[in-house]
Scaffold this motif. Structure first.
Motif, PDB file in Angstrom:
ATOM      1  N   THR A  20      -5.346  -9.045 -25.687  1.00  0.00           N
ATOM      2  CA  THR A  20      -6.145  -8.139 -26.526  1.00  0.00           C
ATOM      3  C   THR A  20      -6.417  -8.710 -27.906  1.00  0.00           C
ATOM      4  OG1 THR A  20      -4.158  -7.019 -27.339  1.00  0.00           O
ATOM      5  CG2 THR A  20      -5.160  -6.156 -25.320  1.00  0.00           C
TER       6      THR A  20
ATOM      7  N   GLU B 282     -12.819  -2.095 -26.587  1.00  0.00           N
ATOM      8  CA  GLU B 282     -11.476  -1.744 -26.119  1.00  0.00           C
ATOM      9  C   GLU B 282     -10.709  -3.003 -25.750  1.00  0.00           C
ATOM     10  OE1 GLU B 282     -11.910  -0.936 -21.388  1.00  0.00           O
ATOM     11  OE2 GLU B 282     -12.597   0.701 -22.666  1.00  0.00           O
ATOM     12  N   CYS B 283      -9.413  -2.973 -25.986  1.00  0.00           N
ATOM     13  CA  CYS B 283      -8.507  -4.065 -25.584  1.00  0.00           C
ATOM     14  C   CYS B 283      -8.969  -5.413 -26.138  1.00  0.00           C
ATOM     15  CB  CYS B 283      -8.385  -4.122 -24.069  1.00  0.00           C
ATOM     16  SG  CYS B 283      -7.842  -2.571 -23.313  1.00  0.00           S
TER      17      CYS B 283
ATOM     18  N   GLU C 234      -1.603  -7.200 -22.327  1.00  0.00           N
ATOM     19  CA  GLU C 234      -1.544  -5.963 -21.532  1.00  0.00           C
ATOM     20  C   GLU C 234      -1.098  -6.314 -20.120  1.00  0.00           C
ATOM     21  OE1 GLU C 234      -2.262  -2.563 -21.779  1.00  0.00           O
ATOM     22  OE2 GLU C 234      -2.072  -2.839 -23.945  1.00  0.00           O
TER      23      GLU C 234
ATOM     24  N   ASP D  34      -7.517   3.857 -26.275  1.00  0.00           N
ATOM     25  CA  ASP D  34      -7.856   3.733 -27.705  1.00  0.00           C
ATOM     26  C   ASP D  34      -9.223   3.086 -27.927  1.00  0.00           C
ATOM     27  OD1 ASP D  34      -5.294   4.732 -28.250  1.00  0.00           O
ATOM     28  OD2 ASP D  34      -4.426   2.719 -28.117  1.00  0.00           O
TER      29      ASP D  34
ATOM     30  N   LYS E 207       0.517  -8.777 -27.609  1.00  0.00           N
ATOM     31  CA  LYS E 207      -0.914  -8.537 -27.410  1.00  0.00           C
ATOM     32  C   LYS E 207      -1.358  -8.798 -25.976  1.00  0.00           C
ATOM     33  CE  LYS E 207      -2.057  -9.466 -32.229  1.00  0.00           C
ATOM     34  NZ  LYS E 207      -2.854 -10.246 -33.188  1.00  0.00           N
TER      35      LYS E 207
ATOM     36  N   ASP F 282      -3.274   0.521 -20.938  1.00  0.00           N
ATOM     37  CA  ASP F 282      -2.957   1.538 -21.945  1.00  0.00           C
ATOM     38  C   ASP F 282      -3.936   1.481 -23.109  1.00  0.00           C
ATOM     39  OD1 ASP F 282      -0.833   2.386 -20.427  1.00  0.00           O
ATOM     40  OD2 ASP F 282       0.643   1.140 -21.462  1.00  0.00           O
ATOM     41  N   CYS F 283      -4.387   0.275 -23.441  1.00  0.00           N
ATOM     42  CA  CYS F 283      -5.294   0.146 -24.591  1.00  0.00           C
ATOM     43  C   CYS F 283      -6.667   0.753 -24.309  1.00  0.00           C
ATOM     44  CB  CYS F 283      -5.439  -1.330 -24.980  1.00  0.00           C
ATOM     45  SG  CYS F 283      -6.024  -2.400 -23.635  1.00  0.00           S
TER      46      CYS F 283
END
Length: 798
Positions: free
Chosen positions: A49, A485-486, A81, A469, A79, A465-466
């Motif tokens: 990410t 994202e990510c 994922e 956000d 960082k 999960d990212c």
């Protein structure tokens, strides 16, 4: 042959290596455009990410790689994922430890399988496993339904079954204190064998004065009950019926017994169906003989305990019966006469958890048959599962009694289980992909023939999960053309590029392609990438460690110089086709060490002060000196005398060191030559010393001494000694030789004289015989002239 084997081995090695590389490249090859797509590729894949992770020319999909590869490329663990699967047990009631005679429990209070409910979160390619325990409870309730063929041929069997209730209750009490029994009967569809018969024949199908009841398809005579006497009473009131063809309509009856749970009275306990007949069976398709073409619907159609739709629906198929029996946890016991044993044994192989017993001619052995069949069925546990979602697989491993284990299909079952025995299974569930929309799924696992089951809720990890956000229509993604994202842009439909800067319609335009040509050349992205939105996206290599980069994909990290078959000699990294060497290494292939410790001589000087240290090796500047540290001087004075004794003892076995030659003189390689011309001559790649030494007998021997390029000492020696001759030996030898020569000449002259005399005598003898020879001139008797004379008999000389 050895060469062929070597080539084959090498080829196999290359193939195996290539296969391993390709298998390990699933993350790169997937070309994932988002973190969610990446983690669905496999359990080894992670997504970086870090917004600064990508180098120029690398596509967004380069963020997806194996975890170790991401670390090597500088992506911090924090960082990366890499969501993992999990499991949560929701209901885990222990199996029941119950003894016969103990307090009676309700069936729903008895537990034979553990756990009962759990939730699994599945990441693609990552199996989740759990243990399942099964224990046969003691004194477990049993429901038994006796389904009997009441065609005329079973008349004597009915008499014996009339007392079956109380007798069977007595025998089953030895197994369980909670036993119930029911009774049903069947004959045939009324439309089938009697199409052309009279109504009177339908009322009494038996011949003669026999009084039979009219034919019927299926009748539920007695709902399951614990009153054995009631069973005897109702069965005693039954009458035999008739049927004109041999097969019976038993499949219709089995289907109704299976699906009409409320009418039969099935409980959630062990369910046994005893099917008793002396004939074969009709199955799906046979109904066409009576004009019935609608497939059996598998539903309950009992009214007043009679099957009312036999004339409307065809017989069920075997597969349909298997499904319904399994769905309703019914174990079937076929009590069949010996004549039809082969037919029903084949049927048994198609119906899980079923058994076949040989019924005597009058059913007198039916109780023992039922007990034996029950013991056989209950001693084996076979796990089955409901239909799996697309992409989900399940495997079983069994751990049975006495340490017996099984895998594959054998991992589903355990045999020879007695009451109170406990066995366990390890169950692995793997998702190869996320199902559509990623919706949760539920599957159930249960032992065949038992009502208890394990309910498993499957949740699928389809996003990182990212993802939660992410910022929709982010300005980072070219004025809101994607979701950030990510660490990357997930472009809206119709947009493309690292920052969603282009429309898909613009991808191949010629104007944009100009920006992808280095120095206005003809090659787009140096033939190592694709031009996307006027920027190069470099191709990916089979090996994830190898990458193209640069604005025009003109760089790579695998085409640098090599040393010892290693990229950059194993002492540096390759960047844009140039080796960046580690500390203390230099050179185009990082193969030149800057460490000078290997060049130190015994006097602690670099190369003994007679050379320079280059790449960790001495290069001697004084031609007389050589060796790894320029300390060896083969041509220096005293070298010949220094090695004389050792050469003498090793070459000729003489000299002062003869007794200790092996101990003191093994420091050089000895090579013998025939004469002095064969000795090595000056001008070789390493200095050479010619030596001439005298031994105690005044004999000379010749040799050379040198240190070759491998720092090995070499001595070439002439294998014969050069010794002076004594004062008296020459005249003696000369006299002997002269005498031998004179004797030889004399003998040669005598031989010549004798040969001349012999030749002259032979010639004189020849001349004498020649003169005495007389030649016979007579005519040859076998001679025939070549001329033939013919006389005419009529010729008279006129």
């Amino acid at each position: 042959m050895d060469l062929k084997l070597l080539l084959i081995s090498t080829l196999l090695g290359v193939i195996c290596y290539s296969s391993a590389q390709q298998e390990g490249n699933e993350c790169i090859k997937a070309n994932a455009k988002s973190c969610g797509e990446c983690i669905q590729v496999g359990a080894k894949c992670g997504w970086c990410t870090d917004p600064e992770f990508l180098k120029q020319g690398e596509a967004t999909s380069t963020r997806c790689d194996e975890l170790e590869s991401l670390r090597k490329r500088g992506c911090d663990d924090a960082k990366v994922e890499n969501p993992r699967g999990s499991q949560l047990v929701l209901k885990n009631k222990a199996v029941t430890n119950r003894n016969k005679g103990a307090k009676k429990l309700r069936p729903e209070d008895i537990t034979q399988i553990q756990p009962q409910k759990l939730t699994l979160s599945l990441r693609s390619g990552e199996p989740q496993s759990f243990n399942l325990k099964f224990k046969r409870a003691e004194d477990y309730p049993i429901d038994l339904y006796y389904l009997m063929d009441l065609s005329y041929s079973m008349k004597d069997d009915l008499e014996n079954v009339k007392n079956l209730g109380t007798q069977l209750m007595l025998e089953m009490s030895k197994i369980t204190s909670d036993f119930r029994i029911g009774f049903g009967s069947f004959v045939e569809k009324t439309v089938m064998p009697y199409i052309s018969t009279t109504p009177a024949k339908l009322l009494n199908p038996c011949t003669g004065d026999q009084n039979c009841t009219s034919p019927f398809s299926y009748k539920n005579v007695l709902k399951l009950t614990s009153n054995g006497q009631e069973f005897n009473t109702l069965v005693g009131q039954q009458q035999i019926s008739g049927n004109l063809d041999s097969p019976e309509g038993g499949f219709d009856a089995i289907m109704q017994v299976a699906v009409c749970g409320e009418h039969i009275g099935w409980r959630n306990v062990t369910r046994l169906l005893v099917f008793s007949t002396d004939a074969g069976f009709h199955f799906a398709g046979d109904g066409k003989l009576g004009g019935i073409v609608l497939p059996n619907d598998g539903k309950c159609h009992l009214e007043n305990n009679m099957y009312t739709m036999s004339h409307y629906y065809d017989y069920p198929s075997i597969a349909h019966l298997v499904q319904k029996l399994s769905d309703n946890n019914i174990q079937t016991i076929f009590a069949i006469t010996e004549e039809f044993q082969p037919v029903y044994k084949e049927l048994k192989n198609l119906i899980p958890k079923s058994a076949v017993g040989t019924l005597s001619a009058n059913s007198s052995n039916v109780i023992n048959l039922i007990i034996d069949a029950y013991n056989s069925l209950s001693s084996e546990v076979i796990l089955e599962n409901t239909k799996l979602a697309e992409g989900v697989t399940i495997t079983y491993q069994s751990r049975c009694k006495n340490g017996v284990t099984g895998e594959g299909e054998m991992g589903r079952k355990c045999s020879n289980i007695s009451i109170g025995d406990e066995v366990s299974f390890t169950i692995n569930i793997t998702a190869k992909q996320c199902p559509k929309m990623g919706k949760p799924e539920t599957i159930k696992i249960k032992p065949l023939g038992f009502t208890e089951e394990v309910e498993i809720a499957l949740n699928f990890i389809c996003e990182c999960d990212c993802h939660k956000d992410g910022t929709e229509n982010s300005e980072i993604c070219h004025n809101g053309n994607g979701t950030y994202e990510c660490g990357a842009c997930r472009c809206n439909e119709g947009r493309i590029g690292r920052h969603c800067e282009c429309s898909t319609n613009e991808v191949t335009s010629e104007d944009l392609d100009k920006n992808c040509r280095k120095d206005n050349g003809t090659d787009i992205c140096s033939n190592n990438g694709d031009c996307v939105c006027g920027a190069c996206e470099c191709k990916k290599r089979e090996n994830p460690e190898e990458r193209y980069s640069g604005k025009f994909c003109e760089c790579d990290n695998f085409n640098c110089d090599r040393s010892n078959n290693k990229l950059c000699g194993g002492h540096g990294r390759c960047e844009c086709r140039v080796c960046i060497c580690d500390a203390n290494w230099t050179g185009s292939a990082c193969d030149c060490s800057l460490d000078t410790t290997t060049c130190l001589a015994s006097n602690k000087q670099i190369c003994n002060g007679r050379g320079t240290c280059e790449c960790g090796t001495c290069k001697c500047t004084d031609p007389k000196f050589q060796g790894p540290t320029c300390e060896i001087c083969p041509t220096c004075p005293g070298v010949c005398a220094e090695h004389k004794e050792c050469v003498q003892c090793r070459a000729f076995g003489t000299g002062e060191k003869k007794e200790m030659c092996e101990r003191d003189c093994s420091y050089f390689n000895l090579i013998k030559v025939k004469d002095r011309d064969k000795l090595p001559q000056p001008g070789q790649a390493f200095p050479l010393m010619h030596c001439k030494e005298r031994d105690a007998n005044d004999c000379w021997f010749y040799y050379t001494y040198a240190v070759n390029n491998n720092t090995e000492k070499e001595v070439h020696v002439v294998e014969t000694l050069d010794c002076p001759a004594g004062p008296d030996i020459i005249p003696i030898v000369a006299g002997v030789v002269a005498g031998i020569v004179l004797i030889g000449l004399a003998l040669l002259l005598i031989w010549k004289l004798l040969m001349i005399i012999h030749d002259r005598r032979e010639f004189a003898k020849f001349e004498k015989e020649k003169m005495n020879a007389k030649w016979d001139t007579g005519e040859n008797p076998i001679y025939k002239s070549a001329v033939t004379t013919v006389v005419n008999p009529k010729y008279e000389g006129k």
